[in-house]
Motif scaffolding. Structure first.
Motif, PDB file in Angstrom:
ATOM      1  N   THR A  44      -6.373  -5.237   5.607  1.00 47.01           N
ATOM      2  CA  THR A  44      -6.722  -6.747   5.696  1.00 47.01           C
ATOM      3  C   THR A  44      -5.484  -7.539   5.307  1.00 47.01           C
ATOM      4  O   THR A  44      -4.475  -7.069   4.689  1.00 47.01           O
ATOM      5  CB  THR A  44      -7.698  -7.101   4.545  1.00 47.01           C
ATOM      6  N   ALA A  45      -5.707  -8.587   5.634  1.00 42.73           N
ATOM      7  CA  ALA A  45      -4.373  -9.546   5.535  1.00 42.73           C
ATOM      8  C   ALA A  45      -4.666 -10.098   4.249  1.00 42.73           C
ATOM      9  O   ALA A  45      -5.674 -10.002   3.772  1.00 42.73           O
ATOM     10  CB  ALA A  45      -4.377 -10.638   6.783  1.00 42.73           C
ATOM     11  N   ALA A  46      -3.765 -10.856   3.705  1.00 39.45           N
ATOM     12  CA  ALA A  46      -3.617 -11.437   2.405  1.00 39.45           C
ATOM     13  C   ALA A  46      -4.794 -12.441   2.638  1.00 39.45           C
ATOM     14  O   ALA A  46      -5.134 -12.998   3.444  1.00 39.45           O
ATOM     15  CB  ALA A  46      -2.234 -12.184   2.083  1.00 39.45           C
ATOM     16  N   ARG A  47      -5.439 -12.720   1.433  1.00 36.85           N
ATOM     17  CA  ARG A  47      -6.598 -13.515   1.623  1.00 36.85           C
ATOM     18  C   ARG A  47      -6.415 -15.141   1.658  1.00 36.85           C
ATOM     19  O   ARG A  47      -5.251 -15.704   1.262  1.00 36.85           O
ATOM     20  CB  ARG A  47      -7.332 -13.480   0.202  1.00 36.85           C
ATOM     21  N   ALA A  48      -7.036 -15.505   2.837  1.00 37.84           N
ATOM     22  CA  ALA A  48      -6.924 -16.854   3.523  1.00 37.84           C
ATOM     23  C   ALA A  48      -7.370 -17.872   2.571  1.00 37.84           C
ATOM     24  O   ALA A  48      -7.020 -18.967   2.275  1.00 37.84           O
ATOM     25  CB  ALA A  48      -7.344 -16.836   4.848  1.00 37.84           C
ATOM     26  N   GLY A  49      -8.608 -17.642   1.869  1.00 42.56           N
ATOM     27  CA  GLY A  49      -9.371 -18.565   0.985  1.00 42.56           C
ATOM     28  C   GLY A  49      -9.756 -19.879   1.642  1.00 42.56           C
ATOM     29  O   GLY A  49      -9.433 -20.865   1.248  1.00 42.56           O
ATOM     30  N   LEU A  99     -25.297   6.537  -1.303  1.00 42.70           N
ATOM     31  CA  LEU A  99     -24.341   6.075  -0.376  1.00 42.70           C
ATOM     32  C   LEU A  99     -24.653   6.383   1.009  1.00 42.70           C
ATOM     33  O   LEU A  99     -25.048   7.433   1.503  1.00 42.70           O
ATOM     34  CB  LEU A  99     -22.967   6.774  -0.541  1.00 42.70           C
ATOM     35  N   ASP A 100     -24.252   5.272   1.857  1.00 43.12           N
ATOM     36  CA  ASP A 100     -24.462   5.429   3.411  1.00 43.12           C
ATOM     37  C   ASP A 100     -23.312   5.678   3.918  1.00 43.12           C
ATOM     38  O   ASP A 100     -23.017   6.082   5.267  1.00 43.12           O
ATOM     39  CB  ASP A 100     -25.181   3.967   3.969  1.00 43.12           C
ATOM     40  N   TYR A 101     -22.054   5.344   3.435  1.00 40.08           N
ATOM     41  CA  TYR A 101     -20.865   5.627   3.783  1.00 40.08           C
ATOM     42  C   TYR A 101     -19.976   5.645   2.455  1.00 40.08           C
ATOM     43  O   TYR A 101     -20.387   5.207   1.579  1.00 40.08           O
ATOM     44  CB  TYR A 101     -20.389   4.787   4.861  1.00 40.08           C
ATOM     45  N   LEU A 102     -18.604   6.355   2.620  1.00 40.98           N
ATOM     46  CA  LEU A 102     -17.964   6.307   1.310  1.00 40.98           C
ATOM     47  C   LEU A 102     -16.620   5.319   1.939  1.00 40.98           C
ATOM     48  O   LEU A 102     -16.134   5.611   2.770  1.00 40.98           O
ATOM     49  CB  LEU A 102     -17.332   7.714   1.428  1.00 40.98           C
ATOM     50  N   GLY A 103     -16.499   4.231   0.947  1.00 44.48           N
ATOM     51  CA  GLY A 103     -15.605   3.231   1.111  1.00 44.48           C
ATOM     52  C   GLY A 103     -14.859   3.082  -0.322  1.00 44.48           C
ATOM     53  O   GLY A 103     -15.310   2.856  -1.018  1.00 44.48           O
ATOM     54  N   TRP A 104     -13.303   3.015  -0.199  1.00 37.37           N
ATOM     55  CA  TRP A 104     -12.663   2.601  -1.404  1.00 37.37           C
ATOM     56  C   TRP A 104     -11.404   1.898  -0.933  1.00 37.37           C
ATOM     57  O   TRP A 104     -10.717   1.820   0.231  1.00 37.37           O
ATOM     58  CB  TRP A 104     -12.475   3.891  -1.984  1.00 37.37           C
ATOM     59  N   ARG A 105     -10.580   1.208  -1.890  1.00 33.51           N
ATOM     60  CA  ARG A 105      -9.402   0.602  -1.633  1.00 33.51           C
ATOM     61  C   ARG A 105      -8.382   1.374  -2.149  1.00 33.51           C
ATOM     62  O   ARG A 105      -8.626   2.244  -3.293  1.00 33.51           O
ATOM     63  CB  ARG A 105      -9.384  -0.676  -2.279  1.00 33.51           C
ATOM     64  N   ASP A 106      -7.001   1.376  -1.532  1.00 28.75           N
ATOM     65  CA  ASP A 106      -5.947   2.010  -1.979  1.00 28.75           C
ATOM     66  C   ASP A 106      -5.442   1.493  -3.252  1.00 28.75           C
ATOM     67  O   ASP A 106      -5.009   0.116  -3.128  1.00 28.75           O
ATOM     68  CB  ASP A 106      -4.932   2.272  -0.966  1.00 28.75           C
ATOM     69  N   PRO A 107      -5.186   1.938  -4.694  1.00 26.57           N
ATOM     70  CA  PRO A 107      -4.841   1.368  -5.623  1.00 26.57           C
ATOM     71  C   PRO A 107      -3.413   0.872  -5.660  1.00 26.57           C
ATOM     72  O   PRO A 107      -3.009   0.236  -6.432  1.00 26.57           O
ATOM     73  CB  PRO A 107      -5.213   2.411  -6.896  1.00 26.57           C
ATOM     74  N   GLN A 108      -2.492   1.605  -4.772  1.00 25.24           N
ATOM     75  CA  GLN A 108      -1.236   1.484  -4.662  1.00 25.24           C
ATOM     76  C   GLN A 108      -0.898   0.442  -3.747  1.00 25.24           C
ATOM     77  O   GLN A 108       0.083  -0.404  -3.702  1.00 25.24           O
ATOM     78  CB  GLN A 108      -0.550   2.797  -4.197  1.00 25.24           C
ATOM     79  N   SER A 109      -1.796   0.171  -2.583  1.00 29.72           N
ATOM     80  CA  SER A 109      -1.825  -0.876  -1.659  1.00 29.72           C
ATOM     81  C   SER A 109      -3.107  -1.662  -1.518  1.00 29.72           C
ATOM     82  O   SER A 109      -3.758  -1.180  -0.644  1.00 29.72           O
ATOM     83  CB  SER A 109      -1.173  -0.144  -0.519  1.00 29.72           C
ATOM     84  N   PRO A 110      -3.406  -2.515  -2.291  1.00 29.70           N
ATOM     85  CA  PRO A 110      -4.821  -3.133  -2.246  1.00 29.70           C
ATOM     86  C   PRO A 110      -5.163  -3.593  -0.901  1.00 29.70           C
ATOM     87  O   PRO A 110      -6.355  -3.920  -0.657  1.00 29.70           O
ATOM     88  CB  PRO A 110      -4.602  -4.157  -3.335  1.00 29.70           C
ATOM     89  N   ARG A 111      -4.249  -3.950   0.000  1.00 32.46           N
ATOM     90  CA  ARG A 111      -4.638  -4.565   1.352  1.00 32.46           C
ATOM     91  C   ARG A 111      -5.182  -3.401   2.126  1.00 32.46           C
ATOM     92  O   ARG A 111      -5.744  -3.544   3.310  1.00 32.46           O
ATOM     93  CB  ARG A 111      -3.437  -5.111   1.921  1.00 32.46           C
ATOM     94  N   ARG A 112      -5.162  -2.131   1.568  1.00 36.30           N
ATOM     95  CA  ARG A 112      -5.298  -0.987   2.504  1.00 36.30           C
ATOM     96  C   ARG A 112      -6.825  -0.300   1.843  1.00 36.30           C
ATOM     97  O   ARG A 112      -6.797  -0.208   0.737  1.00 36.30           O
ATOM     98  CB  ARG A 112      -4.260   0.308   2.487  1.00 36.30           C
ATOM     99  N   GLY A 113      -7.661   0.029   2.989  1.00 28.89           N
ATOM    100  CA  GLY A 113      -8.884   0.760   2.532  1.00 28.89           C
ATOM    101  C   GLY A 113      -9.349   1.883   3.328  1.00 28.89           C
ATOM    102  O   GLY A 113      -8.668   2.069   4.417  1.00 28.89           O
ATOM    103  N   TYR A 114     -10.262   2.580   2.863  1.00 25.66           N
ATOM    104  CA  TYR A 114     -10.432   3.722   3.659  1.00 25.66           C
ATOM    105  C   TYR A 114     -12.304   3.842   3.641  1.00 25.66           C
ATOM    106  O   TYR A 114     -13.103   3.460   2.809  1.00 25.66           O
ATOM    107  CB  TYR A 114     -10.074   5.132   2.921  1.00 25.66           C
ATOM    108  N   ALA A 115     -12.805   3.986   4.796  1.00 23.10           N
ATOM    109  CA  ALA A 115     -14.205   4.400   4.963  1.00 23.10           C
ATOM    110  C   ALA A 115     -14.490   5.938   5.867  1.00 23.10           C
ATOM    111  O   ALA A 115     -13.720   6.168   6.743  1.00 23.10           O
ATOM    112  CB  ALA A 115     -14.595   3.334   5.810  1.00 23.10           C
TER     113      ALA A 115
END
Length: 162
Positions: free
Chosen positions: A69-74, A38-54
């Protein structure tokens, strides 16, 4: 990356309150992570998938940021991750936005960048590409990708901490 405890992770965050840091979910499988890869530790919030942490290692110790992140624009087009810069990504890249630390963040200032959706950058830079030519130094190439990821992730962290 050196192994981190839950206390070190929670105390590393720059752009959220201590109270919010105390409540944030820790990465799943924290005790089983392969820290050497690992060069950094990153993960998503399981309760709020639009939120992440690094959490990024720096000379001053680990520093963490909350991103959203915003909702996926696609758009249908594959973007390039600004951190790992992998051109063979098997997964999406999204715009992650972080509130700046301190008074600027409280005033609403943010900074954003394109990062792999599930923070797979450390694995991406370690993938061995096809051999481009005889005599190519694959180990040096991978080490260069790893160092580039480390520099770019620290650079984004510095832009949050301004």
């Amino acid at each position: 990356m050196l192994p981190l405890t839950d206390r070190q992770i929670r105390s590393s965050f720059l752009n959220c309150s201590r109270k919010d840091a105390a409540r944030l979910p820790l990465p799943p499988g924290l005790d089983t992570l392969d820290w050497d890869r690992l060069d950094y530790l990153g993960w998503r919030d399981p309760q709020s998938p639009r939120r992440g942490y690094a959490v990024v290692p720096t000379e001053d110790g680990p520093k963490g940021i909350v991103v959203q992140t915003a909702a996926r624009a696609g758009t249908g087009k594959q973007a390039l991750c600004a951190w790992c810069q992998d051109v063979r990504l098997p997964h999406p890249v999204v715009l992650w936005v972080a509130r700046r630390a301190g008074a600027a963040g409280r005033a609403g200032s943010t900074v954003g960048t394109l990062i792999c959706e599930d923070f797979q950058c450390s694995a991406n830079v370690r993938k061995r590409p096809p051999m481009p030519y005889k005599g190519f130094d694959m180990d040096a190439h991978v080490e260069g990708l790893i160092e580039g990821l480390r520099e770019r992730s620290r650079g984004f962290l510095a832009s949050v901490d301004r």
